[in-house]
Design an enzyme around this catalytic site. Structure first.
Site, mmCIF file in Angstrom:
data_model
loop_
_atom_site.group_PDB
_atom_site.id
_atom_site.type_symbol
_atom_site.label_atom_id
_atom_site.label_comp_id
_atom_site.label_asym_id
_atom_site.label_seq_id
_atom_site.Cartn_x
_atom_site.Cartn_y
_atom_site.Cartn_z
ATOM 1 N N ALA A 1 0.724 -1.052 -0.089
ATOM 2 C CA ALA A 1 0.023 0.113 -0.039
ATOM 3 C C ALA A 1 0.961 1.141 -0.053
ATOM 4 O O ALA A 1 2.019 0.980 0.510
ATOM 5 C CB ALA A 1 -0.973 -0.008 1.204
ATOM 6 N N GLU B 1 -0.881 -8.825 -0.451
ATOM 7 C CA GLU B 1 -2.250 -9.085 -0.113
ATOM 8 C C GLU B 1 -2.934 -9.158 -1.608
ATOM 9 O O GLU B 1 -4.094 -10.023 -1.830
ATOM 10 C CB GLU B 1 -2.864 -7.965 0.842
ATOM 11 C CG GLU B 1 -1.918 -8.388 1.991
ATOM 12 C CD GLU B 1 -2.346 -7.118 2.922
ATOM 13 O OE1 GLU B 1 -1.764 -5.919 2.785
ATOM 14 O OE2 GLU B 1 -2.988 -7.559 3.782
ATOM 15 N N GLY C 1 0.578 -4.998 0.884
ATOM 16 C CA GLY C 1 -0.525 -4.810 0.217
ATOM 17 C C GLY C 1 -0.341 -5.502 -1.129
ATOM 18 O O GLY C 1 -1.339 -5.828 -1.845
ATOM 19 N N GLU D 1 4.563 -5.000 7.105
ATOM 20 C CA GLU D 1 4.129 -3.806 7.842
ATOM 21 C C GLU D 1 4.541 -3.612 9.478
ATOM 22 O O GLU D 1 4.332 -2.560 9.752
ATOM 23 C CB GLU D 1 2.289 -4.075 7.788
ATOM 24 C CG GLU D 1 1.905 -3.982 6.491
ATOM 25 C CD GLU D 1 1.741 -5.232 5.753
ATOM 26 O OE1 GLU D 1 2.481 -6.212 5.950
ATOM 27 O OE2 GLU D 1 0.964 -5.467 4.718
HETATM 28 N N1 CO8 Z 1 4.578 3.091 -0.635
HETATM 29 C C1 CO8 Z 1 5.189 4.448 -1.102
HETATM 30 N N2 CO8 Z 1 6.215 4.383 -1.993
HETATM 31 C C2 CO8 Z 1 6.753 3.622 -2.262
HETATM 32 C C3 CO8 Z 1 6.723 2.062 -1.452
HETATM 33 C C4 CO8 Z 1 5.358 2.262 -0.900
HETATM 34 N N3 CO8 Z 1 4.912 1.027 -0.280
HETATM 35 N N4 CO8 Z 1 7.556 1.265 -1.723
HETATM 36 C C5 CO8 Z 1 8.439 1.921 -2.496
HETATM 37 N N5 CO8 Z 1 8.072 3.061 -2.715
HETATM 38 C C6 CO8 Z 1 8.934 3.931 -3.368
HETATM 39 C C7 CO8 Z 1 10.317 4.643 -2.772
HETATM 40 O O1 CO8 Z 1 9.678 5.742 -1.636
HETATM 41 C C8 CO8 Z 1 10.953 5.210 -3.618
HETATM 42 O O2 CO8 Z 1 10.281 6.619 -3.944
HETATM 43 P P1 CO8 Z 1 11.620 7.706 -3.957
HETATM 44 O O3 CO8 Z 1 12.592 7.484 -5.354
HETATM 45 O O4 CO8 Z 1 10.628 8.976 -4.346
HETATM 46 O O5 CO8 Z 1 12.410 7.515 -2.926
HETATM 47 C C9 CO8 Z 1 10.481 4.136 -4.777
HETATM 48 O O6 CO8 Z 1 9.348 3.665 -4.486
HETATM 49 C C10 CO8 Z 1 11.621 3.323 -5.169
HETATM 50 O O7 CO8 Z 1 11.833 2.359 -4.000
HETATM 51 P P2 CO8 Z 1 13.156 2.227 -3.139
HETATM 52 O O8 CO8 Z 1 14.203 3.467 -3.640
HETATM 53 O O9 CO8 Z 1 13.115 2.184 -1.659
HETATM 54 O O10 CO8 Z 1 13.791 0.856 -3.960
HETATM 55 P P3 CO8 Z 1 14.857 0.047 -3.333
HETATM 56 O O11 CO8 Z 1 14.985 -0.943 -4.445
HETATM 57 O O12 CO8 Z 1 15.848 0.458 -2.669
HETATM 58 O O13 CO8 Z 1 13.745 -0.989 -2.385
HETATM 59 C C11 CO8 Z 1 11.953 -2.008 -1.558
HETATM 60 C C12 CO8 Z 1 12.791 -1.685 -2.700
HETATM 61 C C13 CO8 Z 1 12.780 -3.104 -0.959
HETATM 62 C C14 CO8 Z 1 10.484 -2.775 -1.728
HETATM 63 C C15 CO8 Z 1 11.636 -0.997 -0.644
HETATM 64 O O14 CO8 Z 1 11.074 0.028 -1.598
HETATM 65 C C16 CO8 Z 1 10.552 -1.194 0.525
HETATM 66 O O15 CO8 Z 1 10.977 -1.779 1.597
HETATM 67 N N6 CO8 Z 1 9.407 -0.636 0.270
HETATM 68 C C17 CO8 Z 1 8.228 -0.689 1.371
HETATM 69 C C18 CO8 Z 1 7.582 -1.868 1.475
HETATM 70 C C19 CO8 Z 1 6.759 -2.021 2.383
HETATM 71 O O16 CO8 Z 1 6.936 -1.702 3.481
HETATM 72 N N7 CO8 Z 1 5.496 -2.371 2.098
HETATM 73 C C20 CO8 Z 1 4.230 -2.437 2.946
HETATM 74 C C21 CO8 Z 1 3.483 -1.082 3.038
HETATM 75 S S1 CO8 Z 1 2.285 -1.059 3.942
HETATM 76 C C22 CO8 Z 1 1.087 -2.087 3.345
HETATM 77 O O17 CO8 Z 1 1.071 -2.585 2.191
HETATM 78 C C23 CO8 Z 1 -0.118 -2.588 4.181
HETATM 79 C C24 CO8 Z 1 -0.373 -1.417 5.188
HETATM 80 C C25 CO8 Z 1 -1.709 -1.989 5.972
HETATM 81 C C26 CO8 Z 1 -2.006 -0.730 6.903
HETATM 82 C C27 CO8 Z 1 -3.220 -1.049 7.438
HETATM 83 C C28 CO8 Z 1 -4.020 0.278 7.725
HETATM 84 C C29 CO8 Z 1 -5.665 -0.054 7.744
#
Ligand code: CO8
Length: 258
Positions: free
Chosen positions: A66, A112, A109, A132
């Site tokens: 997400a 999911e 997400g 998460e």
């Molecule tokens: N949301 C927003 N932006 C993201 C996300 C994300 N989930 N994942 C990556 N991006 C963005 C980064 O911020 C980055 O943007 P920018 O260039 O502007 O800085 C761009 O995508 C590229 O990402 P990275 O530079 O981080 O790329 P890497 O190759 O270094 O790393 C990873 C790749 C390992 C996938 C890393 O991006 C990462 O860890 N991402 C987040 C993964 C994560 O935590 N996902 C779970 C999110 S929470 C969720 O899905 C459910 C939440 C439920 C909440 C319940 C509420 C009711």
């Protein structure tokens, strides 16, 4: 220009190929992706020329979760008040099959969403996770439930509590994915599999999907009864007569969808 800001839609015969297209955010699922995906999947479900859909992402990411930046500033009132993520339930009501073709990251997400599809084909590069907990939250789109159903308590609990990723081989061994294919062949293989499904009698496809899904909501005797009633119901269709006649006459079936 496409009517979708975050998706590319192609029809390949009777297969709808949906490609998530937010490369700048590794296909993170924001409100626009949800709106686009629901509209695309509704259009697919309503189009009699289409029998099966494939959802895929890029080589690097199916979807990295997400959209964290969209959620960052939200408080409980905003989340609860809008029933954030409830829209995803609509996606799971699609009556025709949807295959997830996953390469690269399927996290949070993204994992999911893949699990909301009817089955997952994984590239050898696929990585699945529910990270998460590292953000001090939990899965919010059904991940804790669907992962536990798919891989059992021990692995689901470990994944959710540590946030570690599972590679494609472990995911296949654990039952999360149907099959692994080389990354270069992923989309073609998924479309081919979808075309096979789209070539089956449409009512039988819907019935098979509905009854396998019932296994996750019903007890065994109730589920077996549900299966049998749906099976009986198909004997009221023209395609059942055609399918069995075609077998006896050693020719392919010609389906009418009724
Ligand atoms: N949301 C927003 N932006 C993201 C996300 C994300 N989930 N994942 C990556 N991006 C963005 C980064 O911020 C980055 O943007 P920018 O260039 O502007 O800085 C761009 O995508 C590229 O990402 P990275 O530079 O981080 O790329 P890497 O190759 O270094 O790393 C990873 C790749 C390992 C996938 C890393 O991006 C990462 O860890 N991402 C987040 C993964 C994560 O935590 N996902 C779970 C999110 S929470 C969720 O899905 C459910 C939440 C439920 C909440 C319940 C509420 C009711």
């Amino acid at each position: 220009m496409s009517e979708y800001q975050t998706l590319i839609i192609e029809q390949r015969g009777a297969v709808t190929l949906v490609t998530l297209n937010r490369p700048e955010a590794l296909n993170a699922l924001n409100a626009q992706v949800l709106a686009d995906l629901l509209a695309a999947i509704r259009a697919f479900d309503a189009d009699d020329s289409q029998g099966c859909a494939v959802i895929t992402g890029s080589a690097k990411a199916f979807a990295a979760g997400a959209d964290i930046k969209e959620m960052q500033a939200m408080d409980f009132a905003a989340m609860y008040g809008s029933d954030h993520f409830a829209g995803w339930d609509v996606f799971t009501r699609t009556r025709k099959p949807v295959i997830a073709a996953v390469a690269g990251y399927a996290l949070g997400g993204g994992c999911e969403l893949a699990m909301m599809c009817d089955f997952i084909l994984a590239a050898d590069t696929a990585k699945f996770g529910q990270p998460e907990i590292k953000l001090a939250v939990t899965p919010g789109m059904g991940g804790s439930q669907r992962l536990a159903h798919a891989v059992g308590k021990a692995k689901a609990m470990e994944m959710c509590l540590t946030g570690r990723m599972m590679d494609a081989e472990e995911a296949e061994r654990a039952g999360l994915v149907a099959r692994i294919v080389p990354a270069a062949d992923l989309v073609e293989e998924a479309v081919k599999t979808a075309a096979t499904i789209a070539g089956m009698a449409p009512l039988a496809v819907k019935a098979n999907k509905e009854m396998v899904n019932a296994a996750f909501d019903m007890g065994l005797s109730q589920g077996v009864q549900f299966e049998r009633r749906l099976f009986h119901g198909l004997f009221g269709t023209a395609d059942q007569k055609e399918g069995m006649n075609a077998f006896v006459e050693k020719r392919p079936g010609n389906w009418q969808g009724r």
